[in-house]
Design a protein around this motif. Sequence first.
Motif, PDB file in Angstrom:
ATOM      1  N   ALA A 247       0.705  -1.297   0.020  1.00  0.00           N
ATOM      2  CA  ALA A 247      -0.016  -0.176  -0.014  1.00  0.00           C
ATOM      3  C   ALA A 247       0.912   1.272   0.011  1.00  0.00           C
ATOM      4  CB  ALA A 247      -1.001   0.091   1.182  1.00  0.00           C
ATOM      5  N   ALA A 248       0.463   2.155  -0.717  1.00  0.00           N
ATOM      6  CA  ALA A 248       1.318   3.381  -0.870  1.00  0.00           C
ATOM      7  C   ALA A 248       0.707   4.660  -0.287  1.00  0.00           C
ATOM      8  CB  ALA A 248       1.360   3.619  -2.394  1.00  0.00           C
ATOM      9  N   GLY A 249      -0.212   4.509   0.624  1.00  0.00           N
ATOM     10  CA  GLY A 249      -0.941   5.461   1.329  1.00  0.00           C
ATOM     11  C   GLY A 249      -2.340   5.848   0.604  1.00  0.00           C
ATOM     12  N   ARG A 250      -2.923   6.803   1.188  1.00  0.00           N
ATOM     13  CA  ARG A 250      -4.403   7.293   0.990  1.00  0.00           C
ATOM     14  C   ARG A 250      -4.079   8.314  -0.233  1.00  0.00           C
ATOM     15  NH1 ARG A 250      -8.612   7.473   5.522  1.00  0.00           N
ATOM     16  NH2 ARG A 250      -9.893   8.740   3.934  1.00  0.00           N
ATOM     17  N   SER A 251      -5.030   8.295  -1.065  1.00  0.00           N
ATOM     18  CA  SER A 251      -5.349   9.429  -1.934  1.00  0.00           C
ATOM     19  C   SER A 251      -6.719   9.921  -1.963  1.00  0.00           C
ATOM     20  CB  SER A 251      -4.580   9.430  -3.256  1.00  0.00           C
ATOM     21  OG  SER A 251      -5.164   8.417  -4.033  1.00  0.00           O
TER      22      SER A 251
END
Lengths: 384, 303
Positions: A247-251
């Motif tokens: 996972a590369a974080g929320r956008s």
Amino acid sequence: MTTPETGDLRITNVTKRFGEFTAVDDLSLTVPQGAFFALLGASGCGKTTTLRMVAGLEEPTTGEIRLGDRDITRLRPYQRPVNTVFQSYALFPHLDVFENVAFGLRRRKLRQVKEQVDKMLELVQLGGFGKRKPAELSGGQQQRVALARALINHPQVLLLDEPLGALDLKLRRQMQIELKRIQTEVGITFVHVTHDQEEAMTMADTVAVMNAGKIEQLGRPAEIYEYPATAFVANFLGQSNLLAGEAAGRSGDVVQVAAYEQRFAVPAVRSRTDRGPVFLGVRPEKLALVPAGAAVPAGHQFVAGVVTDSSYVGVSTQYLVRTGWGTELAVFAPNGGDATQLAVGSQVTAHWNPHHAFLLERAPGEGDQTTPLLDSPDTVGVGS
Amino acid sequence: MTLLTGVGPRPVDAKGGGAERRDRRRALPYLLLLPGAAWLFLFFVVPTIQLGATSLYDPSGSVTAGYAMTWEFSNYPDAIEYAWPQIVRSFGYAAIATVIGIVIGYPLAYAIAQKAGRWKNVLLVCVVAPMFTSFLVRTLAWKTILSDNGWLVGFLRDIGLLGDDGRLLATPAAVILGLTYNFLPFLVLPLYASLERLDYRLLEAAGDLYASPTRTFVKVTLPLSMPGLVAGTLLFFIPAVGDYINAALLGNTNTNMVGNVVNSAFLSRQEPPQGAALSFLLMAIILVIVFTYVRRSGTDEVV
Ligand SMILES: Nc1ncnc2c1ncn2[C@@H]1O[C@H](COP(=O)(O)OP(=O)(O)OP(=O)(O)O)[C@@H](O)[C@H]1O
Ligand SMILES: [Mg+2]
């Protein structure tokens, strides 16, 4: 039901050790009065031990068990308003069916024993079996005697340790309906241990999935099924395709996930984490197949693959689709009128609505998890 | 395709030899019975007939002159009249000893079977160990322990439980104690066997169904151990009734049991017909007691 506080079963930080071995590990849960609570979990995960502590047959190493505002942690079993349907039935071999069922009533010196026992035997469809000894009954009949023997006491809490395991499907469904009816009518709290997830999901208000002495997830059946909390739950309750990714974080409202050189997005409300190693999960029935190159519905996400197995099971067709990186995804396609069967070997695209996916934490190094189809034992060979 | 497997015609025995083989197979159990039956015939049936005959001999005969068979049924009432006190005493002592044996033996068997864990075998050996020495030697040992100048009597006199000339040896108590001691293993072992088989989960279920430990014992443990208790009490009571060693070594002339009368009838008073009649009487009474006892504990629910 009218006084929700008074009869709740509260287990607080209960641990049970047998020597070095921890069978139940810091377990806390509340079962509201009158609830139908199902405890699910693999063999040996501590379900029976938990029930035994509630029944008073095992003393917790630490922790507290309360029934309403009464601390029952160290109460003797016969002093508790709790009855058990034992996994091993434990019928008294020297007493006939009638006396087995009457046992609890007689100990409490209650009246109208005969009427009550006869009624209870009718209820479990054993009318006329009163004079038989347990040894003269089939396994399923014994199980029903065990059920009747506990139910007749109208306890505050009824503990059922796989009470329907020995019954055939038809009788099992009947007893499930009967149990559910009694439970709603009398308002007894049921704590029901079962291996049958369908049974747990159809009967229980609340399901708890246990693993290695701990509760992994607790909630309404649909909640747990639609949005499992851990990889164990995702594969214990139904099947899931779990793809290993990062996972590369929320956008915005979504969490971005990279897996196998592809990008996926999962709604933040369906993500247990937004950073680090994750499983991207999709249930087999939420996946759909189209021939390679065909249009995928707008907004859907997809992976490409080859059909390696298909088995027609009537209401649906179950496919295995091998992805480019070798993982085999399970896909259940409903057999609607216009569904075309896809041949083994065809190039396909498997797609899903992102709102049906979920994101779970993953221990670093863990690979994809998918469950092989139950009725195609040769899938292992095909996949390798 | 799996439907068809196992449906085909079943292999049939080759005709001809089949019947013969079946006959032989049917005869096998009887062949196996033969040694035991021969043994019983030689050492039980024949002596019993001989004893029955002896009990009907003319009592006026003598060992040297021989006895005439005169179908002397009056030997029986005569023997009862002669040995009535001893007969009553035998059953009384044996009954008291059996009760004491149950009081001691039941908890012992229960503890060994259900609570002893890894000490089980050690404890069982302890129960049986006295039998490694002879019955006679063990009873003689008790004679020493209970003797007037032994430490036990001294101690009991010191603490005032016995008067200054009180005794233990040559009292009814000593005989009953000897009986209890000597036959206890026969009571404990069958009891142990049935308590060992008792499923502790049934006791848990009883507790779960509102039975206190006492009720659980009365309603579950006791009825389930009944076969062992019946077998044990019979194995204890029967030899105790007929015993004469304990009365002879630990008692006095006023504690004689029927065994002592039989013993003296054959060996010192030279009245074999009386001894034989008493033996038969004893056998008959015991048979009646055993049958009523087994009947009652078998069919009636023991409350
Ligand atoms: N008396 C005991 N002594 C030692 N270990 C025990 C004891 N009772 C249970 N255990 C262990 O505790 C663990 C949990 O046992 P439990 O009976 O609660 O499992 P379960 O979840 O009911 O399993 P199943 O679905 O097979 O009935 C098991 O690993 C078992 O071996
Ligand atoms: Mg269990």
